[in-house]
Each structure stands twice: as C-alpha cells, then as structure tokens.
Scaffold this motif. Structure first.
Motif, PDB file in Angstrom:
ATOM      1  N   SER A   1       6.799  60.288  66.994  1.00 27.38           N
ATOM      2  CA  SER A   1       7.933  59.412  66.699  1.00 27.38           C
ATOM      3  C   SER A   1       7.493  58.295  65.766  1.00 27.38           C
ATOM      4  O   SER A   1       8.231  57.872  64.892  1.00 27.38           O
ATOM      5  N   ALA A   2       6.266  57.826  65.978  1.00 27.29           N
ATOM      6  CA  ALA A   2       5.777  56.775  65.097  1.00 27.29           C
ATOM      7  C   ALA A   2       5.709  57.301  63.664  1.00 27.29           C
ATOM      8  O   ALA A   2       6.169  56.659  62.735  1.00 27.29           O
TER       9      ALA A   2
ATOM     10  N   TYR B   1      32.737  60.057  74.982  1.00 22.30           N
ATOM     11  CA  TYR B   1      32.023  58.785  74.926  1.00 22.30           C
ATOM     12  C   TYR B   1      32.187  58.056  76.248  1.00 22.30           C
ATOM     13  O   TYR B   1      33.281  57.959  76.781  1.00 22.30           O
TER      14      TYR B   1
ATOM     15  N   ASP C   1      10.906  55.819  56.794  1.00 22.59           N
ATOM     16  CA  ASP C   1      11.172  54.496  56.263  1.00 22.59           C
ATOM     17  C   ASP C   1      11.068  54.402  54.759  1.00 22.59           C
ATOM     18  O   ASP C   1      11.656  53.536  54.139  1.00 22.59           O
TER      19      ASP C   1
ATOM     20  N   LEU D   1      19.716  43.648  62.937  1.00 21.07           N
ATOM     21  CA  LEU D   1      20.525  44.386  63.907  1.00 21.07           C
ATOM     22  C   LEU D   1      20.098  45.845  63.856  1.00 21.07           C
ATOM     23  O   LEU D   1      20.193  46.493  62.814  1.00 21.07           O
TER      24      LEU D   1
ATOM     25  N   GLU E   1       7.916  50.079  67.104  1.00 24.09           N
ATOM     26  CA  GLU E   1       7.822  50.334  65.669  1.00 24.09           C
ATOM     27  C   GLU E   1       8.323  49.146  64.856  1.00 24.09           C
ATOM     28  O   GLU E   1       7.723  48.744  63.870  1.00 24.09           O
TER      29      GLU E   1
ATOM     30  N   GLU F   1      23.810  36.291  65.633  1.00 24.02           N
ATOM     31  CA  GLU F   1      23.512  36.082  64.221  1.00 24.02           C
ATOM     32  C   GLU F   1      23.542  34.595  63.871  1.00 24.02           C
ATOM     33  O   GLU F   1      22.635  34.069  63.232  1.00 24.02           O
TER      34      GLU F   1
ATOM     35  N   GLU G   1      25.349  57.331  60.380  1.00 24.20           N
ATOM     36  CA  GLU G   1      24.041  57.466  61.005  1.00 24.20           C
ATOM     37  C   GLU G   1      23.666  58.934  61.198  1.00 24.20           C
ATOM     38  O   GLU G   1      22.564  59.354  60.874  1.00 24.20           O
TER      39      GLU G   1
ATOM     40  N   LYS H   1      20.593  60.664  59.102  1.00 22.15           N
ATOM     41  CA  LYS H   1      19.431  61.155  59.837  1.00 22.15           C
ATOM     42  C   LYS H   1      19.251  62.655  59.678  1.00 22.15           C
ATOM     43  O   LYS H   1      18.136  63.159  59.650  1.00 22.15           O
TER      44      LYS H   1
ATOM     45  N   PHE I   1      17.780  37.794  61.048  1.00 28.38           N
ATOM     46  CA  PHE I   1      18.452  38.529  62.113  1.00 28.38           C
ATOM     47  C   PHE I   1      18.483  40.005  61.731  1.00 28.38           C
ATOM     48  O   PHE I   1      19.024  40.364  60.686  1.00 28.38           O
TER      49      PHE I   1
ATOM     50  N   LEU J   1       9.136  57.744  62.136  1.00 33.59           N
ATOM     51  CA  LEU J   1       9.728  56.480  61.712  1.00 33.59           C
ATOM     52  C   LEU J   1       9.128  56.031  60.391  1.00 33.59           C
ATOM     53  O   LEU J   1       9.817  55.587  59.498  1.00 33.59           O
ATOM     54  N   LYS J   2       7.816  56.179  60.279  1.00 31.77           N
ATOM     55  CA  LYS J   2       7.169  55.711  59.052  1.00 31.77           C
ATOM     56  C   LYS J   2       7.567  56.558  57.859  1.00 31.77           C
ATOM     57  O   LYS J   2       7.920  56.050  56.820  1.00 31.77           O
TER      58      LYS J   2
ATOM     59  N   GLU K   1      12.696  45.236  49.457  1.00 32.40           N
ATOM     60  CA  GLU K   1      11.962  45.223  50.713  1.00 32.40           C
ATOM     61  C   GLU K   1      11.733  46.610  51.293  1.00 32.40           C
ATOM     62  O   GLU K   1      10.668  46.931  51.788  1.00 32.40           O
ATOM     63  N   LYS K   2      12.799  47.402  51.276  1.00 29.31           N
ATOM     64  CA  LYS K   2      12.767  48.664  52.027  1.00 29.31           C
ATOM     65  C   LYS K   2      12.658  49.879  51.130  1.00 29.31           C
ATOM     66  O   LYS K   2      12.734  50.996  51.603  1.00 29.31           O
TER      67      LYS K   2
ATOM     68  N   HIS L   1      24.300  43.847  58.392  1.00 30.02           N
ATOM     69  CA  HIS L   1      25.513  43.061  58.475  1.00 30.02           C
ATOM     70  C   HIS L   1      25.518  42.035  57.351  1.00 30.02           C
ATOM     71  O   HIS L   1      24.530  41.370  57.119  1.00 30.02           O
TER      72      HIS L   1
ATOM     73  N   HIS M   1      20.517  49.560  65.486  1.00 31.16           N
ATOM     74  CA  HIS M   1      21.269  50.438  66.358  1.00 31.16           C
ATOM     75  C   HIS M   1      20.311  51.420  67.031  1.00 31.16           C
ATOM     76  O   HIS M   1      19.457  51.994  66.367  1.00 31.16           O
TER      77      HIS M   1
ATOM     78  N   LEU N   1      21.335  49.558  59.116  1.00 30.84           N
ATOM     79  CA  LEU N   1      22.650  48.928  59.172  1.00 30.84           C
ATOM     80  C   LEU N   1      22.462  47.438  58.928  1.00 30.84           C
ATOM     81  O   LEU N   1      21.762  46.767  59.676  1.00 30.84           O
TER      82      LEU N   1
ATOM     83  N   ILE O   1      30.467  54.235  61.186  1.00 32.35           N
ATOM     84  CA  ILE O   1      29.040  53.954  61.327  1.00 32.35           C
ATOM     85  C   ILE O   1      28.332  55.091  62.043  1.00 32.35           C
ATOM     86  O   ILE O   1      27.255  55.530  61.645  1.00 32.35           O
ATOM     87  N   LYS O   2      28.972  55.577  63.101  1.00 32.56           N
ATOM     88  CA  LYS O   2      28.362  56.690  63.845  1.00 32.56           C
ATOM     89  C   LYS O   2      28.134  57.892  62.946  1.00 32.56           C
ATOM     90  O   LYS O   2      27.107  58.556  63.020  1.00 32.56           O
TER      91      LYS O   2
ATOM     92  N   ILE P   1      27.096  50.723  69.647  1.00 30.50           N
ATOM     93  CA  ILE P   1      27.556  49.776  68.627  1.00 30.50           C
ATOM     94  C   ILE P   1      29.069  49.727  68.528  1.00 30.50           C
ATOM     95  O   ILE P   1      29.646  48.751  68.068  1.00 30.50           O
ATOM     96  N   SER P   2      29.740  50.764  68.985  1.00 31.79           N
ATOM     97  CA  SER P   2      31.199  50.779  68.864  1.00 31.79           C
ATOM     98  C   SER P   2      31.860  50.125  70.074  1.00 31.79           C
ATOM     99  O   SER P   2      33.069  50.055  70.172  1.00 31.79           O
TER     100      SER P   2
ATOM    101  N   GLU Q   1       6.482  46.885  61.988  1.00 27.41           N
ATOM    102  CA  GLU Q   1       7.030  46.893  60.636  1.00 27.41           C
ATOM    103  C   GLU Q   1       7.453  45.520  60.159  1.00 27.41           C
ATOM    104  O   GLU Q   1       7.213  45.125  59.029  1.00 27.41           O
TER     105      GLU Q   1
ATOM    106  N   PHE R   1      18.196  55.160  58.532  1.00 30.70           N
ATOM    107  CA  PHE R   1      19.504  54.518  58.429  1.00 30.70           C
ATOM    108  C   PHE R   1      19.349  53.039  58.753  1.00 30.70           C
ATOM    109  O   PHE R   1      18.891  52.683  59.829  1.00 30.70           O
TER     110      PHE R   1
ATOM    111  N   SER S   1      33.747  51.376  63.383  1.00 29.00           N
ATOM    112  CA  SER S   1      32.870  51.918  64.436  1.00 29.00           C
ATOM    113  C   SER S   1      32.609  53.406  64.271  1.00 29.00           C
ATOM    114  O   SER S   1      31.466  53.848  64.292  1.00 29.00           O
TER     115      SER S   1
END
Lengths: 343, 343
Positions: B52-53, A228, B60, A96, A111, A84, B84, B88, A94, B56-57, B115-116, B98, A98, B96, B80-81, A71-72, A115, B94, B77
């Motif tokens: 993993s499923a 990186y 969520d 997004l 997943e 977008e 995250e 986590k 839309f 994720l659930k 929603e979430k 926009h 990561h 993201l 954000i890293k 993403i960076s 969802e 997490f 940038s």
C-alpha cells in the motif's frame, strides 16, 4: 507562456526586486505612486504575487490533515468549514483527505504524515478499531472527532470529541416512551458494528428495558448492506419492508436524520401520514431535519462547538500545553412535528 | 516505536525478503504454509505491507486534483464519489482540494501543479472568469465541470461538461407557464453573477417573454448575500420576505433545489400549503427533492454521466487522444408533487 517572475516585474518597472517586494507586501516604506505603478504592471502581466506562493509553501510545512469517511454525509459539511477556518487562522494549511470505506485510515494517515510532514490529524467519522500497536505508528497528535467507538482506547495516546451516543440515543427513545409509545421500531446498523451504530442501538434497548417494554426482534431493522449506510434510500427501503411486513408499531427511531427522512417518504408512499399514523424520529440535527415537512424530531449534535473543540484540543496537544483530552458534548432533543403523543 | 520493515519481517520469519514480498503480493510461486506463517508475523507486528505504501507513492506522481468550490453543496457529493472511482481505476491518485469562496482557484491550481506534479485538473462548481493569460499558466489539461460561464472562453484551451443552464431553466419556467401560471416569482443570484445564476435567470426571463408574460420586477428576488448562497436558509429568508410583502404570485421558481426546500418551509410556516396555495419548483435534481414532502418538481442534471464524462475527457486530453472537448448534457424535467395546474 513562461511564468513571469518578480525579477521580470522589477525590470519592467525599472526598480529593484526589493521595491517590488515592498509593494506586494504592503510595506509602509515605499512611495505611493511607485507602488501603484508596480501593482499595475503586476496586474497587466498576471503575475501571481510570490506572496501567495510563499504563503502556500510556508504553510505546507505546517499542515493539519482531516481524514474523512463518508464525504457525502451532510453531517460533516459544517464541521469541515469550521475545521478549515480554525486551522487557517492558526496559519496552518488544511488538507482534506477522503478515506474510502474500504481503506484503512491509519495506513492513509501514516503515508500522509511522511508525505506532507503533518503536524496533526483529525479523524472524522467512520469506525475506529485499530490495535494500539498500529495507533502508536502515528507519530503526530490526533483527535477522533464524532467517532463513536466501543473499543477500549488507550486514552493517553489520542484525544476525542463526541456526544455520548448511548446516552443521547437513550434520551430519544425514552422521550417516545414518555409519550406513550411502546411499539417502537428502530432502523439501525448491522450488529457487528463497533461504532456509533452499536452505541445508539444499545441506547434504544436500554431505554425500552427501563420503561418496562419488551424488546421485539421484529421491530429491529438493519440498514441494507447493498445501499449507502445512513442514507435516505436505505431508510426508505427498510421502512417499505417493515410496512409491508404488517408488523404493528407506532413509531420509528432511525439512528440518523437521513434514514428518518427516507422512512417518512416510505410512509407517505404507502398512503399513511407522519405523525398521525406513524411517528418518526432521527438523530444528528441536520438542517434538513428542520426544513423537512413535517420537521423531524431529532437529537442535535452541537457540530460547530464540537468542530471548534476538536481543533483546540489538537493544537493544545501539538503545542504541548496539554496531553490527550476527551470531551463529551451534550446533544439537544429538538422537538419537531414528526411525533404524535399517544397519551 | 520504530516502523518495522520488510527486512525485519524476513529476518523474524527466517526467509528472504523476496519470499516475504511474494507472500504480500499473492504471488502463486510460494508454499502455502510459508505464506500463512509470514502473514501471521506481519499481522502480529502490525507491519504495513509495502504494497500500500508503494502504491500510494507510485500513484502520487500521477495525480489528478479536483478543485471544488462549495464543498457542502450536496449536488457535488455524488460527483466526487464518481471522480474518485474513475480516477483510481486509471491508477491515478485523487486529490480533493477545497477552494474557499474568496480564493482564486487558478492560483490554488498553479501551486498544486508545482507541488504534486499534477497530470490534470477538474474545476468543480463556482464562478469561472479568468483572463486567458492566466488560464494559460495552467500547464496541464483541465476540465470545467458543471461550471456555467457567461464568459467567452477560448474553447481550445480547456474542456467543459455541463447542462445548458439557460435552456434547462427555460424548460422549467415554460412548464409552469404551460400549466397556466403567469405570476411566477424567482429566487435567483445577484445580477452581477456571471455563472449558472445568470444563465438560469436569463432562461426565466426568456420563457416568460415567449409566453407573453410581462416581467414583474417585484417577483424577482435575489439570494441574500449574508447567507450561504444556494442554501435552504437563504430560500427560507427570501420567501418569508416575499410572502410578507403581499405580492400576488402563484409559483416560485428557485434556481436550486435547496432554495426550493427553504421556500416550501417558509410557505408552511406562514400557514399555507404546497402546491395548493403556491407551487414551488427547483433545479438540480438532488435526492432530497425526491424525498421531500411534497416531492419537488425539478430539473435533474445527470450528475453520474457528467462526472464520468468529465474524467473521460480529461484522460483523452492527457493521453493526447483528443484536444479540448465540450459536452453539454440534457437535463430532465422531473415532475414531483409541488406544482398545481391552474388550468
């Protein structure tokens, strides 16, 4: 504070819910003063017009997700904006998402499909080597965007948009050769890379060979795993080592513009100049390649057109107008001030 | 192709579901060969471990959303890293999100909360001027991260993390004055800006006044509305105009590093040099400020620490350990090679 509802607004205004709705939705069939009064009350009470709430909900069942690795990476910034815009224009929402370097994008996609009831997916960046059985678990159309792959993908199950990383890389190195460079170092991806790194590296090798130049192992430098990938700091570290090794070379081909900028900085810090002492070229066509001093000679990928094509193809497949498509765009050799002719 | 389930795997292997589960979850209580055989079957059938499923659930329902304005801004940038990673680590998912320039971030946030089932929100970047009644509709803890605001926020309803944009800006301009610069142009935000732009501009004015330097209206230049704000192209366009106007100045204070780089490019293109002919300074401390040629003198915001503090505060509030907190970080004046002393 409880959220205020459309019913509350109607009550305060002394009108029916349908009248409030007409005011909100710019319906022509409503008295101007009534509408103004209702909008005032809405404003006073910070009522969020159901409009936007409804839109969001409606859109949500028509969602497209863009799964991005890196993403960076500034290369993706412009693409994301266009994704977008194009997705929203089609009244889809839309998302997004990561994807971490260590995550499997297909697992994340599966997943997400469950969802969010996705209608389509764009995979942006990263490697992409998954067995076909796994890809078949993706039950919605998807497009690989600017993902190089050396894998033989079944071209009927997914679409793709990219430049020809091999050809463009060949073009760049061939350009250096045409100016008389024969000792061309490269900063590239690890040899087990199965993605753009590998394709660009092969272009380098092929251009040298076709120009009758012997491959010098010592001039092939690999990005450092602990930094990186494709970053300025990586380009800096690798170039510093190359300079200190005392190898004889006249040019560096970095497989991304960010690496090229790091390489320039290392050259400056060693007291040398670009391009007088060393020529440096990159790949991608980032804005900063143009704004850097000197401007960096690079291969510009037509990111805007590629992003638009990505969405167009995705919707063609979603709407069953067409089956999977594969578009390869031409890169453009952009001549900056970072290369010296040796002729 | 139907997705294969854990029951199918168990059947194929001739073992119970719980044995397959033990294999997947690296449970010690399972025969090594059995485990190897099960993992082989899983691989062959491209079964996605429920693991993993499930993760994720589970995650969520414990989601933190980061709402970002200006996704192409490289300043965000690294943040954000870290967001995250930290989110986590706390076993939250997490998201993201926009937010478009024209969208209202609070409306987006309210929808996302519904929603979430969000547990918390980070607002990253952008302006932030919303009536308190509106903010009160956000029923979860939230932190404003690197959002300057001139608005008097009720400090009990939300937390914030930022540098003191006024003070840091003052520091930078005062530094230029200390080197003998008196004709200092600035490239800044529109005057109706109520965010970092306004704060940094006020720092500029205040530093000039305290150094006994008269404010010259002609040296105050506003980013162009038709170009991306805080971008290189904007800095380039404004500086080109400034140079062509024939105004007398010795330094440019750009309120972001990207603007400063655009300014440098315009100076180079006019046949002049940095810093010999004009000094240029920026703000933010982007990587590229360091890698640019010349390196740009800037105010480095401690983005990593600020991102970590953002998440720490958010979780302190979520877990009711603390009420709203406000942390102001110190910026660092990083001296590059883009400033000439006139003394």
């Amino acid at each position: 504070m409880e959220s205020i509802t459309i019913k509350d607004i109607a009550k305060i205004c002394g009108v029916g819910v349908s009248t409030v709705s007409r005011a909100i939705n710019n319906h022509p069939d409503i008295n101007k003063e009534t509408k103004a009064m209702i909008m005032d009350v809405i404003k006073q009470h910070n009522y969020i017009p159901n409009n936007s709430a409804r839109n969001l909900k409606r859109l949500d069942s028509n969602a497209i997700a863009v799964l991005i690795k890196g993403i960076s990476n500034p290369f993706f910034s412009n693409m994301i904006k266009i994704f977008e815009r194009e997705i929203k224009e089609k009244k889809y929402s839309f998302i997004l998402q990561h994807v971490d370097d260590k995550e499997d994008e297909i697992d994340v996609a599966i997943e997400l499909i469950k969802e969010k009831k996705l209608k389509g997916i764009v995979f942006l960046g990263g490697h992409f080597s998954h067995p076909i059985e796994k890809l078949e678990q993706l039950k919605v159309p998807f497009v690989l965007s600017t993902i190089g792959t050396t894998q033989k993908l079944d071209k009927t199950i997914c679409s793709s948009v990219s430049v020809d990383d091999f050809e463009e890389s060949y073009k760049m190195v061939n350009y250096l050769c045409s100016l008389g460079h024969t000792k061309i170092a490269t900063i590239t991806a690890p040899m087990d890379d199965e993605s753009i790194g590998n394709l660009r590296y092969n272009g380098y090798i092929s251009a040298l060979k076709n120009n009758g130049i012997e491959i010098q192992e010592n001039l092939i430098r690999i990005m450092k795993a602990e930094l990186y990938s494709y970053s300025m700091e990586n380009g800096y570290a690798v170039t510093k080592e190359l300079l200190e090794s005392g190898e004889d070379f006249t040019a560096i081909y970095a497989i991304s513009d960010s690496i090229a900028i790091g390489a320039c900085k290392a050259i400056f810090d060693s007291g040398k100049r670009v391009p007088e002492d060393y020529s440096v070229v990159g790949f991608d066509g980032l804005d900063i390649a143009h704004y850097y001093n000197p401007s960096i000679t690079t291969i510009r990928q037509p990111v805007e057109e590629m992003a638009e094509a990505t969405i167009k193809i995705l919707f063609d497949v979603i709407r069953k107008k067409k089956s999977a498509q594969h578009r390869t765009f031409q890169g453009e050799l952009v001549i900056g001030n970072s290369v010296k002719s040796l002729k």
